[in-house]
Design a protein around this motif. Structure first.
Motif, PDB file in Angstrom:
ATOM      1  N   GLY A   1      57.569  32.843  43.454  1.00 14.61           N
ATOM      2  CA  GLY A   1      57.073  31.758  42.624  1.00 14.61           C
ATOM      3  C   GLY A   1      57.823  30.473  42.923  1.00 14.61           C
ATOM      4  N   ALA A   2      59.140  30.605  43.061  1.00 11.08           N
ATOM      5  CA  ALA A   2      59.949  29.425  43.345  1.00 11.08           C
ATOM      6  C   ALA A   2      59.562  28.834  44.679  1.00 11.08           C
ATOM      7  CB  ALA A   2      61.422  29.802  43.345  1.00 11.08           C
ATOM      8  N   GLY A   3      59.303  29.741  45.624  1.00  9.25           N
ATOM      9  CA  GLY A   3      58.889  29.267  46.945  1.00  9.25           C
ATOM     10  C   GLY A   3      57.612  28.463  46.854  1.00  9.25           C
ATOM     11  N   MET A   4      56.643  29.012  46.132  1.00  6.31           N
ATOM     12  CA  MET A   4      55.379  28.308  45.984  1.00  6.31           C
ATOM     13  C   MET A   4      55.587  26.976  45.274  1.00  6.31           C
ATOM     14  SD  MET A   4      52.823  29.658  47.396  1.00  6.31           S
ATOM     15  CE  MET A   4      51.434  28.893  46.602  1.00  6.31           C
ATOM     16  N   PHE A   5      56.449  27.010  44.312  1.00  4.70           N
ATOM     17  CA  PHE A   5      56.722  25.814  43.513  1.00  4.70           C
ATOM     18  C   PHE A   5      57.306  24.728  44.418  1.00  4.70           C
ATOM     19  CE2 PHE A   5      59.464  24.071  39.813  1.00  4.70           C
ATOM     20  CZ  PHE A   5      58.549  23.065  39.607  1.00  4.70           C
ATOM     21  N   HIS A   6      58.286  25.115  45.193  1.00  6.73           N
ATOM     22  CA  HIS A   6      58.896  24.118  46.067  1.00  6.73           C
ATOM     23  C   HIS A   6      57.900  23.654  47.112  1.00  6.73           C
ATOM     24  CE1 HIS A   6      62.264  21.824  47.413  1.00  6.73           C
ATOM     25  NE2 HIS A   6      62.160  22.282  48.657  1.00  6.73           N
ATOM     26  N   LEU A   7      57.077  24.587  47.537  1.00  3.30           N
ATOM     27  CA  LEU A   7      56.024  24.225  48.480  1.00  3.30           C
ATOM     28  C   LEU A   7      55.181  23.090  47.917  1.00  3.30           C
ATOM     29  CD1 LEU A   7      53.760  26.907  50.165  1.00  3.30           C
ATOM     30  CD2 LEU A   7      52.853  24.730  49.456  1.00  3.30           C
TER      31      LEU A   7
ATOM     32  N   LEU B   1      53.727  27.123  36.045  1.00  2.00           N
ATOM     33  CA  LEU B   1      53.369  27.651  37.361  1.00  2.00           C
ATOM     34  C   LEU B   1      53.787  29.107  37.506  1.00  2.00           C
ATOM     35  CD1 LEU B   1      52.144  26.613  40.067  1.00  2.00           C
ATOM     36  CD2 LEU B   1      54.501  26.498  40.871  1.00  2.00           C
ATOM     37  N   GLY B   2      54.996  29.366  37.065  1.00  2.00           N
ATOM     38  CA  GLY B   2      55.495  30.733  37.158  1.00  2.00           C
ATOM     39  C   GLY B   2      54.589  31.702  36.438  1.00  2.00           C
ATOM     40  N   ASN B   3      54.143  31.313  35.282  1.00  2.00           N
ATOM     41  CA  ASN B   3      53.259  32.196  34.524  1.00  2.00           C
ATOM     42  C   ASN B   3      51.909  32.359  35.208  1.00  2.00           C
ATOM     43  OD1 ASN B   3      55.265  32.465  32.731  1.00  2.00           O
ATOM     44  ND2 ASN B   3      54.445  30.982  31.244  1.00  2.00           N
TER      45      ASN B   3
END
Lengths: 486, 108, 517, 645, 174
Positions: free
Chosen positions: D335-341, D498-500
């Protein structure tokens, strides 16, 4: 002593021979009556052709029955039938070529025709003879006529040398052949191969001399059909002789000599000595190699064809060996006959092409002289291409099927190693057969035929080319036809 | 004790060996003589040797056919000689030479 | 009669052209004939039954009775597309040669039709000797094509071509004859019929070279391997390609090389299954070596055409790799790749021919910056480059992917090496592309008197069908693979006891093993 | 609206745009072709929003739209269809792609309008979007691979867009080939997975992944994911295949923004997130991913410090940021990866476009030593760039802060993480703050070093508009992922949206525990502090004491030279790999093809010919010699027979 | 014993004159030696009871053929020929060796085989004239060969004349 006198049946059997001889006399007789002046060459040609035609017709009518004549001296079986057919046809086509070739036509054409027909007569004797003595006589009649024919060429230097070389070597080989005959006569007490056939295995066991006799006889044949190392005369003679006569030699002589050779081999000598069979195999291999490798480096077209002819002898020998070891020799024999037919056709055509290029009797035709030929004479170039491809054994020409049948018969007898050599050699041969094609089609030049009026030669070329394709496509039927007569 | 049978009892061997020696001499002549006419003679020599063989066999196997063969061979030998000499004359007239080594234009 | 028509129509066309007057209409006539032939061949497709692995539309007439040789034609999923490829490429080639061939126009078109005749015959023949006849026959027109209309070293190249291919095939002929006798031994009558060959059980001994099946296998394989060509028998190919005229190169690359690979599928694998399996490592290895070797050598070629020629070596390596992985992925991939290679490499040769007509040079260093001047040409070339380096959605990808997939299943390590070909393929093609099309304008563009023109309408017409196929095959490969699926499935699953029968359309379903609906 | 139609429209609109612009490739009307292209992307954007809404309306358990258009490849068990899957992950991606893509299209219209090949440019851009959409929507690895290669291709075309320049063309080639190396590994990865799991379908693969983590290195999941990751290093410019990305700056700047910052280069991260179920079951792979990610983050950032080319700096920054993303996914924080993406897409696109604006203003000048003080001339660009700067160095509440912080936290906290990884991340953050500040200082602040001939000016509105939009996104983009610890203290308790959202499709890290809030706060503080200090130092260096950088560089000596020269990696690749291969190729061609195989054939033919020569010599015309052959033949044959019998 | 002596004498004559044929440098001497050989062979024929053949041998060979040879020799100008043998030591040696080997092999085979050939003892057999028998055989069993020989001789006659008259022959313009 039981005496067997020949009867009318015998005469009927040899009627093709008689007809050929009688007809051969016509041109020279006419010449005598004309006060030693040549009649028009075309008349001589027609007379000669008529002679051959009559003889051929008689052969086709009466031959092929498998009957013997003249106290078993002659046999008229399928081998005789087909090889006589090939030889006479080759003689007829060669006559066409002689008629138009500068080194043979004109002065003395009637004598030449006489000799041609008589040498054909010798061939018929050779191919039908079952007695070694008669074989020898046939051989000599055929060869002596040819020596004279070559010597009579209008070309003044090389043809004489060729004739003389051929003569000396031929006589040398004849003497050897005769010596072999003598040994056989001494050990088997007869020279008739039909009689020898029965006792051959025993003799082979007991008598060294008989074996030597067989070997020496075979060497005599090897010489005639130009198998290595007895081939050395071939290139020189083919090159020196007038082209039509080279064609005649390459086709008719080879054909009948091989037939006769086959006849001797079929007596069983080969079966009963496995070593003879080894020797013949090696001879076949060496012959193919010698012919093909030497042909590669030739610049002279005729010489190249001569070496190619040597190589083809090697291929045919494969078939002969197969016939010799086979339980059912008619299969391999048919292959050999078909090969001879195909080889005669394509070689005649190829030599006719050479003849077409000769402007004078002294002309030497090199492969490079063909440059640009295809642009001026597309049809002739195509025909030559067909000859060469057929010689190389590319389907669907007769050349391919010839090789196919011969190799098949060898494989049927398990001679696989030999056939491998055969195909390797046919690859080598492709190289030099392609060269004239390369020169004709792919190089620029101003090559033309000698004169445009060489209709007979051109006709021969086109006819053989067409036959090469047609007989190739119908080879199956032909094969059946031949095999059924054997 | 020397066995002199070979010297005293003349059998088939002797004739055959004689003929083979003659034959070989003929071969040597063909192979080694430089004069074309002598080469022709040597061929005749070879044929003669063969004839001896025929006759010897004929005699020792009581087979008269050998005589016929010899008769035929002689005829043919004569014919060969005629043709050979005619050719020899022809090439002599052309080359003015009888040495075989001058007839080497055809080669390669 | 359909197959006979398809085979002999080109020969008839050639014969008609012989008597056609030497005029401008000749080219149109030839083009028309070839299109007619293509349309006729398309009717095979409509009559083809996808659901069966059997031979269809079989025609058989005894030819040489004594040897059991017959005139025997038939088609199945393996040969179908190769026939169509042949008929498809012919009009393209004729149109492509419109300006390029000016010398002996008639002879050229006759050669093309003759060649087409021989090639189609090779694909359809079901009799060993009949096949061999066509096989050898196809050499002759190609020999002339290279030799007459080729480049400076054409004679060397054409003789090399002829002798290389011939030397392989003669041993095959012996093997065929031998097998005919084997048939005779087992059934009593001689036969050259491939269907009878399939029934043979040739004894095989593992671990030795001198077992019957192995020897026969190599006799056949050698002939085909030279034609393919497999490393290290490939050296005739670059020479032949470089010297051949454009149409010759196209047909050579497009169809003739496929004769080799097709024959592996038709003859070698089913006839000698044990030997094929036992020696598969060799062919896999040579396939991989060919892929990498071809690519590496292509990379350093100074001549565009030679580069593409070596790329063919590489691509054919893929095909061999796929075939000898003996699974459905590899085999169908290699069949597909055969078509791809025919189209994309054929097109590349056409394109190179077009630019050669304009600039009279093929040296890469003399080009440069073509993209600016010849945008259309560049686009077409680029599309074909993509197809050649197997970018997805082009046909090349499907083939290469399936082959590598199959190869991975057969031998993961070799497949790993083979995959490097994917990289090298991109390297040499793009490097060449860069040098030719990008960068500052090269020598050939600097000649102000002869400005290089972009593609003409004719040339576009030549290329567009190929481009369409590139994408069609890339996006809808199933349209093509569906036809061969049954045959290939059957081949892979029943290689050990491969037998084919003649398909009777009235009684379907006898031989549908492994066909997935 | 019908889902098939929506997805079809979404994907095909860019393709249609590509075809239209491609056909009229030689008409240089930027506004028309740009309009066409932007419209196409605009429609796609609308479609993505509609799809997103559609997805929102679906219940969480079945929150996905899966369409299959036709069977693409069907061979035995390999059944790949042209199937597209819109779920939580790909929905985010298509929004980014079409959204950011649209902005960049608009920006390009103005930016490229002088260029003669502008229509071509837009067609490529459309094609890129098309491929990118296939990449993210593809429901199997193979369909993904179509886009995967497709974007590489477009990247090649766009990098080499100004092909008359040899170096630019070479850069394009380099990009493609480096990508190809990765792709080859990707293909191998597919093979491994296909033969182990029997499918290439992404969801099935996730489902079939071994439940217990695989410890073996040769296990199917580990091997397969490793290969896939190598593929990802190529596409996402990670060590060792990152070398193409800095060179890729040869392309037009909007391309760098779109392809080399926002979308394509993140494909690797996306792919791993997509297959999270599989990757998580291969801890060995995860370890490698995290390590490579961390290393890349540090090394690329260090190179970034020394560069002078504005775009190169941004490029290295991108590599470094991608390293962060891999660090995230490597520790299991997909999730963090996608978020940073996502946040990276915003701020890095912004910065690239900003730099484009600068370059545009500076008349194609990219060297920051010749800039400075541009703040006066280009206020909007400056402001937006400032937001981007703040976002990337991780100053709250800018977008980058949240995403980076989550990554750092997870790299510390996750069972797959490690303090060393956190340290690398923190070091990277410090360096990032340093070089980005340096960039700001040298470009916008300080004294103007602009050459007299150049008159910088603010860009037209079509260029500034996307900047503004992205600037806003750089501020608020991070708010969708406010971590729990912060959210808890903020009014309204904003959750990690986003995580959710992604949660249902992300597999949880095995063995993860509830984090300790104090530690989290502490780390957060540390990272912000580092960034701030580092930024202040940079400001000191480049605005106040401008002689300092030179001194430091001198003091560091060889280290600085090495870093300045990018650690000589390119040189190493050339000397160690590429040149040897070329040399070997030349040699094998020369020695094997020309001198061995051909020589062998010549040798055979010479052998045959020399045999012919022997025969010819034997055939010397001497009659007696010929007779001798006969005699010798007889001798040989007779003696053979005598010895045998 | 006398028979043996006769044989050895004749053998000596034939072999010696045969040797002379191939050793004399002057072809005339060769021709005369050949004639001598022929006569010797004829004598051997007589010892073998082949009287008719011996006669033919004398007439045809020693008479006709030898005369032909001598006449042809007269036609040629042979003054330049001083050496008997062709050049080449190696090839000469090889030729001699191979002929010697052939002779050796054949003699070996002869000695191995003659025992097996059922010889009616030559000495014991009556030495009657077989000419009649021969004639009967010639015109019955060997009629065809005889006729063929006739044709052959005719062909040779015509052919040699034609050859002699041909352009390149004796009447050629030099």
């Amino acid at each position: 002593m039981k005496l067997v006198f020949p009867g009318i049946a015998d005469l009927i059997h040899i009627s093709p021979l008689i007809a050929l001889f009688l007809c051969s006399l016509i041109p020279i007789t006419i010449k005598i009556f004309r006060g030693n002046k040549e009649q028009p060459a075309v008349a001589t040609l027609i007379q000669g052709l008529i002679g051959i035609a009559i003889s051929l017709a008689l052969l086709l009518v009466f031959g092929g029955t498998g009957q013997t004549a003249f106290a078993d001296n002659l046999i008229f079986d399928g081998l005789t039938y087909w090889s006589g057919f090939i030889a006479l046809s080759a003689a007829a086509l060669s006559l066409f070529l002689m008629y138009e070739n500068p080194s043979t036509t004109g002065d003395q054409f009637s004598e030449l025709t006489f000799l041609t027909l008589n040498s054909a007569l010798g061939m018929l004797i050779l191919t039908s003879a079952t007695d070694l003595l008669i074989i020898f006589i046939g051989l000599e009649l055929m060869s002596l006529s040819l020596y004279l024919m070559i010597g009579m060429s209008h070309e003044e230097k090389l043809s004489k040398e060729a004739a003389f070389k051929y003569f000396i070597l031929g006589s040398f080989a004849s003497a050897i052949f005769l010596y072999g005959t003598a040994f056989i006569f001494g050990t088997a007490k007869t020279t008739n191969i039909l009689a020898i056939m029965e006792q051959s295995p025993d003799l082979m066991e007991t008598h060294k001399l008989y074996l030597f006799g067989i070997v020496l006889i075979m060497l005599g044949y090897c010489f005639k059909v130009s198998l290595a190392p007895f081939h050395a005369w071939t290139p020189d003679v083919y090159q020196g002789a007038p082209t039509p006569i080279s064609a005649y030699m390459a086709t008719a002589i080879k054909c009948v000599s091989f037939t006769s050779f086959l006849r001797v081999v079929l007596t069983g000598s080969v079966i009963s000595s496995v070593h003879l069979f080894d020797i013949l195999q090696w001879i076949a291999v060496i012959t193919m190699l010698v012919g093909n490798t030497a042909a590669i480096i030739q610049g002279n077209l005729k010489r190249m064809l001569a070496y190619s002819s040597i190589a083809h002898s090697g291929y045919i020998l494969i078939g002969v060996i197969a016939a010799g070891v086979s339980q059912e020799p008619s299969f391999a024999s048919t292959g050999v006959l078909y090969y001879l037919l195909s080889y005669s056709l394509m070689t005649l055509g190829a030599f006719a092409m050479v003849a077409l290029m000769e402007r004078s009797e002294n002309e030497i035709v090199n492969i490079d002289d063909l440059a640009g030929f295809s642009k001026r004479h597309p049809i002739l170039a195509l025909c030559f291409t067909i000859f060469l491809l057929s010689l190389a054994g590319i389907p669907p020409t007769v050349g391919f099927f010839g090789k196919f049948y011969v190799f098949s018969s060898a494989i049927a007898e398990g001679l696989i190693w030999l056939t491998v050599w055969g195909v390797i050699n046919s690859v080598i041969s492709v190289y030099y057969y392609l060269r004239p094609i390369v020169v004709m089609y792919m190089k620029d030049g101003d090559s033309v035929v000698a004169t445009h009026s060489l209709h007979a030669t051109k006709g021969t070329i086109v006819a053989t080319a067409i036959l090469i394709i047609i007989l190739g496509l119908t080879s199956g039927a032909l094969f059946e036809l031949v095999q059924n007569t054997l | 004790m020397l066995n002199t049978d070979f010297l005293t009892i003349i059998g088939l061997d002797h004739y055959l060996i004689l003929s083979s020696i003659l034959f070989s001499l003929g071969m040597i002549g063909v192979l080694m003589r430089r004069n074309v006419i002598v080469m022709l003679m040597s061929i005749e020599l070879m044929l003669n040797a063969v004839n001896i063989t025929f006759i010897a066999f004929s005699k020792f196997t009581a087979n008269v056919d050998g005589h016929i063969l010899v008769f035929f061979v002689m005829t043919i030998a004569a014919a060969e000689a005629a043709v050979g000499l005619a050719l020899a004359v022809t090439i002599f007239k052309r080359f003015r030479e009888v040495n075989i080594r001058f007839f080497e234009h055809l080669k390669g | 009669m359909l197959l006979t028509t398809v085979v002999f129509l080109p020969l008839l066309c050639a014969l008609i052209l012989v008597f056609w007057p030497q005029s401008k209409t000749l080219r149109f006539a030839a083009l028309g004939f070839s299109i007619v032939e293509f349309i006729v061949s398309l009717t095979i497709l409509t009559n083809f039954d996808k659901g069966t692995a059997q031979l269809q539309m079989v025609e058989k007439h005894l030819w040489i009775e004594r040897f059991g040789i017959s005139y025997h034609l038939g088609i199945d999923g393996i040969s179908l597309w190769l026939v169509l490829l042949t008929t498809f490429l012919t009009p393209i080639v004729i149109l492509g040669a419109w300006n390029g061939i000016q010398d002996r126009v008639k002879g050229f078109h006759i050669s093309i039709f003759f060649l087409q005749f021989a090639m189609i015959g090779t694909f359809l023949a079901l009799d060993a000797i009949f096949f061999y006849v066509f096989w050898e026959l196809s050499l002759i027109p190609m020999y002339f094509m290279i030799g007459i209309w080729g480049g400076a070293r054409r004679i060397y190249a054409t003789i090399k071509f002829f002798i290389f291919t011939m030397s392989g095939s003669v041993l095959m002929l012996l093997a065929m004859i031998y097998m005919m006798f084997l048939v005779q031994e087992s059934t009593g009558t001689m036969s050259a019929n491939i269907l009878d060959f399939y029934k043979l059980n040739v004894p095989f001994v593992a671990g030795t070279f001198f077992s019957l099946q192995t020897l026969l296998f190599f006799a056949f394989a050698l002939a085909f391997a030279i034609k393919v060509p497999i490393f290290p028998l490939h050296t005739w190919l670059p020479d032949a390609h470089v010297e051949a005229p454009t149409p010759g190169s196209v047909i050579l690359a497009g169809v003739m090389l496929k004769m080799g690979t097709y024959s592996f599928l038709r003859w070698v694998l089913p006839l000698f299954p044990e030997a094929s399996e036992y020696w598969a490592w060799l062919f896999l290895l040579l396939g991989v070596v060919g892929i990498i070797y071809g690519a590496l050598v292509a990379m350093v070629q100074p001549d565009v055409k030679k580069l593409v020629a070596y790329s063919s070596v590489s691509h054919m390596g893929y095909i061999m790799l796929g075939m000898f992985s003996f699974n459905i992925f590899g085999v169908s991939g290699s069949l597909f790749q055969m078509l791809n290679h025919g189209i994309s490499t054929g097109a590349l040769f056409l394109l190179i021919g077009m630019i050669y007509e304009r600039t009279h040079t093929r040296e890469i260093v003399k080009y440069g910056g073509l993209a600016g001047r010849l945008p259309l040409f560049t686009i077409f070339f680029f599309i074909m480059t993509l197809s050649s380096i197997a970018v997805p959605l082009t046909n090349g990808f499907i083939g290469e992917f399936l082959i590598l997939l199959g190869a991975y299943k057969a031998n993961p390590v070799l497949a790993g090496f083979a995959v490097s070909g994917v990289v090298f393929g991109a390297v040499y093609m793009l490097w060449m592309f860069k040098k030719v099309f990008f960068g500052p304008e090269g020598e050939v563009l600097k000649d102000v008197h002869h400005p290089v023109k972009d593609l003409s309408k004719r040339e576009i017409a030549v290329l567009v069908p190929l481009v369409i196929l590139v994408f069609w095959m890339g996006i809808f490969p199933n349209h093509f693979m569906d036809y061969s699926k049954s045959s290939l499935d059957y081949l892979v699953k029943n290689m050990k006891q491969y037998e084919l029968t003649v398909h009777d359309p009235k009684a379907p379903g006898a031989l549908q093993a492994g066909v997935q609906r | 609206m019908n889902n098939e139609l929506l997805i079809g429209l979404l994907i095909l609109c860019p393709l249609v745009g590509f075809i239209i612009n491609g056909v009229r490739y030689n008409r240089p009307n930027a506004y028309l072709s740009g309009g066409i292209a932007s419209t196409a992307i605009g429609i796609s954007f609308v479609c993505s929003i509609l799809l997103f809404i559609e997805l929102l309306n679906l219940p969480v358990e079945t929150r996905q739209i899966h369409v299959r258009f036709f069977e693409w490849i069907t061979v035995d068990t390999l059944r790949i269809s042209a199937g597209f899957l819109v779920d939580q992950i790909s929905a985010v991606m298509i929004l980014i792609i079409t959204g950011v893509g649209l902005l960049i299209h608009l920006f390009s219209i103005e930016y490229m309008h002088h260029d003669k090949g502008v229509t071509k440019y837009f067609s490529y851009l459309n094609l890129f979007v098309f491929n990118m959409l296939i990449l993210v929507l593809g429901d199997s690895l193979l369909t993904m691979f179509v886009g995967w290669e497709g974007v590489g291709l477009c990247s090649y075309l766009l990098i080499g867009y100004w092909f008359t320049d040899d170096q630019k063309a070479a850069a394009g080639m380099k990009a493609f080939i480096t990508n190809r190396i990765g792709d080859a590994a990707f293909i191998l990865g597919m093979f491994v997975l296909f033969f182990s799991f029997g499918t290439l379908d992404l969801q099935e693969l996730n489902a079939l992944a071994p439940a217990v983590a695989e410890t073996s290195w040769m296990g199917a999941a580990t091997l397969g994911t490793l290969f896939l990751f190598i593929g990802a290093t190529g596409k996402s410019a990670q060590i060792p295949l990152y070398v193409w990305l800095p060179d890729a700056m040869a392309g037009p700047t909007p391309v760098s923004a779109l392809i080399h910052a926002a979308t394509m280069v993140t494909a690797g991260v996306y792919m791993i997130c997509r297959l999270n179920g599989l990757f998580i079951s291969a801890p060995n792979t995860m370890m490698i991913i995290a390590t490579i990610g961390g290393l890349t983050a540090v090394i690329a950032a260090s190179i970034g410090i020394t560069q002078w080319d504005i775009k190169k700096i941004l490029a290295y920054s991108t590599v470094s940021q991608l390293g962060y993303m891999f660090l995230a996914v490597g520790v299991g924080a997909f999730g963090a990866g996608m978020f940073h993406l996502m946040t990276h897409a915003f701020f890095k696109a912004l910065m690239f476009l900003g730099s484009g604006s600068v370059i545009h203003a500076m008349h194609e000048e990219q060297d920051i030593r010749k800039m400075g003080g541009l703040r006066k001339y280009m206020p909007i660009t400056h402001i937006t760039f400032l937001f981007g700067w703040l976002a990337i160095i991780g100053i709250p509440p800018f977008a980058g802060f949240f995403s980076k912080d989550e990554i750092l936290w997870m790299s510390f906290h996750s069972p797959l993480g490690h303090p060393v990884l956190w340290a690398m991340g923190a070091l990277g953050a410090a360096m990032t703050a340093f070089y980005m500040t340096r960039l700001m200082c040298l470009t916008f602040w300080g004294k103007s070093r602009v050459p007299a001939s150049v008159h910088p000016h603010e860009s037209p509105w079509l260029m500034t508009l996307p900047l503004i939009v992205l600037g806003i996104l750089s501020i608020i983009g991070g708010w969708v992922g406010i971590p729990h610890v912060i959210g808890a203290v903020l009014p309204g308790h904003p959750e990690n949206v986003l995580g959710n959202w992604l949660g249902p499709v992300m597999k949880a890290i095995p063995g993860i525990t509830e984090g300790d809030p104090e530690t989290e706060w502490l780390l957060m503080g540390v990272s912000v502090a580092i960034a701030t200090i580092s930024a202040i130092i940079a400001y000191q260096f480049y605005v106040r004491k401008t002689e300092m950088p030179g001194k430091v560089a001198k003091a560091l000596g060889p280290v600085h030279t090495a870093v300045y020269n990018k650690y000589y990696v390119d040189e190493f690749y050339f000397a160690g790999i590429i040149n040897p291969i070329v040399e070997i190729s030349k040699n094998i061609w020369y020695y094997i093809d020309v001198n061995f195989i051909d020589k062998c054939t010549y040798w055979i033919s010479d052998l045959v010919k020399s045999a012919g020569g022997i025969v010819r010599n034997l055939q010397n015309g001497n009659l007696q010699q010929y007779a001798m052959y006969v005699a010798v033949g007889i001798v040989v044959i007779l003696s053979y027979l005598i010895t045998r019998i | 014993m006398g028979e043996a002596l006769l044989f050895w004498f004749l053998a000596l004559v034939t072999v010696g004159s045969g040797l002379a044929v191939i050793l004399f440098a002057n072809p005339i001497f060769c021709a005369l030696s050949l004639a001598m050989t022929m006569v010797g062979v004829a004598a051997i024929f007589i010892t073998l009871g082949a009287y008719f053949i011996a006669g033919v041998q004398l007439i045809v060979y020693a008479g006709a053929v030898m005369v032909l040879f001598v006449m042809v020799l007269m036609l040629f100008d042979l003054s330049g020929e001083l050496k008997a043998f062709s050049r080449g030591i190696f090839s000469g040696g090889l030729k001699l060796a191979s002929v010697g080997l052939i002779a050796g092999l054949i003699i070996g085979a002869i000695t191995l085989s003659t025992g097996a050939i059922q010889t009616t003892d030559g000495a014991a057999a009556p030495m009657h004239d077989r000419t009649k028998e021969l004639g009967m055989s010639l015109f019955s069993k060997h009629l065809f060969g005889f006729e063929a020989l006739g044709v052959l001789l005719l062909v040779i006659a015509v052919g040699t004349v034609a050859l002699a008259r041909s352009k390149g022959g004796t009447h050629a313009k030099h």
